[in-house]
Structures are given as structure tokens and as C-alpha cells.
Write a protein that holds these residues in place. Structure first.
Motif, PDB file in Angstrom:
ATOM      1  N   GLN A 117       0.814  -1.226   0.000  1.00 25.88           N
ATOM      2  CA  GLN A 117       0.000   0.000   0.000  1.00 25.88           C
ATOM      3  C   GLN A 117       0.843   1.270   0.000  1.00 25.88           C
ATOM      4  N   ILE A 170      -4.455   4.824  -9.246  1.00 23.63           N
ATOM      5  CA  ILE A 170      -5.910   4.899  -9.423  1.00 23.63           C
ATOM      6  C   ILE A 170      -6.626   4.610  -8.103  1.00 23.63           C
ATOM      7  N   THR A 171      -6.244   3.523  -7.446  1.00 21.88           N
ATOM      8  CA  THR A 171      -6.942   3.095  -6.227  1.00 21.88           C
ATOM      9  C   THR A 171      -5.967   2.456  -5.246  1.00 21.88           C
ATOM     10  N   ASP A 229      -7.086   0.339  -2.164  1.00 23.87           N
ATOM     11  CA  ASP A 229      -8.276  -0.210  -1.515  1.00 23.87           C
ATOM     12  C   ASP A 229      -7.857  -1.014  -0.287  1.00 23.87           C
ATOM     13  N   ARG A 286      -5.813  -4.068  -2.137  1.00 22.29           N
ATOM     14  CA  ARG A 286      -5.651  -4.040  -3.594  1.00 22.29           C
ATOM     15  C   ARG A 286      -5.262  -2.633  -4.033  1.00 22.29           C
ATOM     16  N   VAL A 287      -4.266  -2.561  -4.929  1.00 21.18           N
ATOM     17  CA  VAL A 287      -3.903  -1.289  -5.546  1.00 21.18           C
ATOM     18  C   VAL A 287      -4.102  -1.397  -7.049  1.00 21.18           C
ATOM     19  N   TYR A 336      -3.099   0.789 -10.705  1.00 14.47           N
ATOM     20  CA  TYR A 336      -2.342   1.880 -11.310  1.00 14.47           C
ATOM     21  C   TYR A 336      -2.348   1.727 -12.820  1.00 14.47           C
ATOM     22  N   SER A 383      -3.466  -0.997 -17.602  1.00 17.49           N
ATOM     23  CA  SER A 383      -4.084  -0.980 -16.286  1.00 17.49           C
ATOM     24  C   SER A 383      -3.573  -2.198 -15.539  1.00 17.49           C
ATOM     25  N   THR A 429      -3.431  -4.269 -11.545  1.00 20.36           N
ATOM     26  CA  THR A 429      -3.850  -4.425 -10.157  1.00 20.36           C
ATOM     27  C   THR A 429      -2.857  -5.332  -9.452  1.00 20.36           C
ATOM     28  N   GLN A 470      -2.751  -7.323  -5.606  1.00 28.00           N
ATOM     29  CA  GLN A 470      -3.608  -7.611  -4.460  1.00 28.00           C
ATOM     30  C   GLN A 470      -2.942  -8.617  -3.539  1.00 28.00           C
TER      31      GLN A 470
END
Length: 132
Positions: free
Chosen positions: A22, A60-61, A63, A68-69, A71, A82, A84, A86
Motif C-alpha cells: 500500500q 488509481i486506487t 483499496d 488491492r492497488v 495503477y 491498467s 492491479t 492484491q
């Protein structure tokens, strides 16, 4: 669109792996050996790879609930990118690190797959070895 999907088991608690993942501005610690530097400013992360390549990535996120990230690489070589990452708990002392990258053009997958594989190996080594 091409997708690159990797999943590895890491022998550390999910909470510890998530604490490292994170921290988007310090990815060079989690991915040490693949990345040599990292900075984060105004939602854009800049990472320098060991081979000298520098990439900019829009965060982007992050979470926390799902560990979860998300980018997106900001690179003209991609029509679309894109990704992710996790962390999924597997008991108290083990977790899975899951990384998915979707790219266009499809041929871009050939360029990023070795970096993703090296990144997964670095995550496992750095987390299990206590460096991250």
C-alpha cells in the motif's frame, strides 16, 4: 487486449505484505532488485528500474478493505495499460500476491512480462527476507 496474470505464495502474514504494497511511494523497497528508486507526487508515481528505464504511473486506487492497488502506466508505448496488485490472506502466516496487467497493443505484453516475473520474485524475496 493482452493480460499478464501472476500469482505467488508469500510466507508472511497478509497484514505485513499489505503494509508494504500500500505504500505506493516506496515501491522501491518492496521491489528492490528490480526498482532502484520511487517517488510519489500528486497521484503519479515515478519508478526507476535497475536497467535505467524510468516509468510514470498514475495511482488509481488504494483499496484497504480488499488489500488491492490499481495503477496505470503513463507511457506512449501503450494504447492502454491498467494493473492491479492484491494481497490475499491464506491463514495467519501466509498470503498470495496477485498481479494482473492488461495492455494494448497486445505485443506490449511481451515487453512487460519479464518485468512482472522479476517483480514477483523480488516481492517474495524482500517480504520473506524482511527487507520490505
Amino acid at each position: 487486449m493482452a493480460s499478464v496474470y501472476r500469482e505467488i505464495v508469500v510466507d508472511v502474514p497478509a497484514s505485513r505484505a499489505w503494509a508494504a504494497l500500500q505504500d505506493m511511494g516506496r515501491a522501491d523497497r518492496l521491489f528492490a532488485g528490480v526498482l532502484v528508486s520511487c517517488s510519489l507526487a500528486e497521484g503519479v508515481r515515478t519508478v526507476e528500474f535497475a536497467n535505467g528505464f524510468v516509468a510514470k504511473e498514475r495511482v488509481i486506487t488504494v483499496d484497504h478493505e480488499r488489500r488491492r492497488v490499481v495503477y496505470s502506466a503513463l507511457n506512449e508505448a501503450f494504447v492502454h495499460h491498467s494493473a492491479t496488485m492484491q494481497i490475499v490472506a491464506e491463514g495467519d502466516a501466509r498470503c498470495r500476491f496477485v498481479w494482473t496487467s492488461d495492455v494494448l497493443p497486445e505485443q506490449a505484453a511481451d515487453r512487460i512480462t519479464p518485468l512482472i516475473d522479476a517483480g514477483c520474485a523480488a516481492v517474495k524475496k524482500n517480504l520473506e527476507g524482511g527487507a520490505a
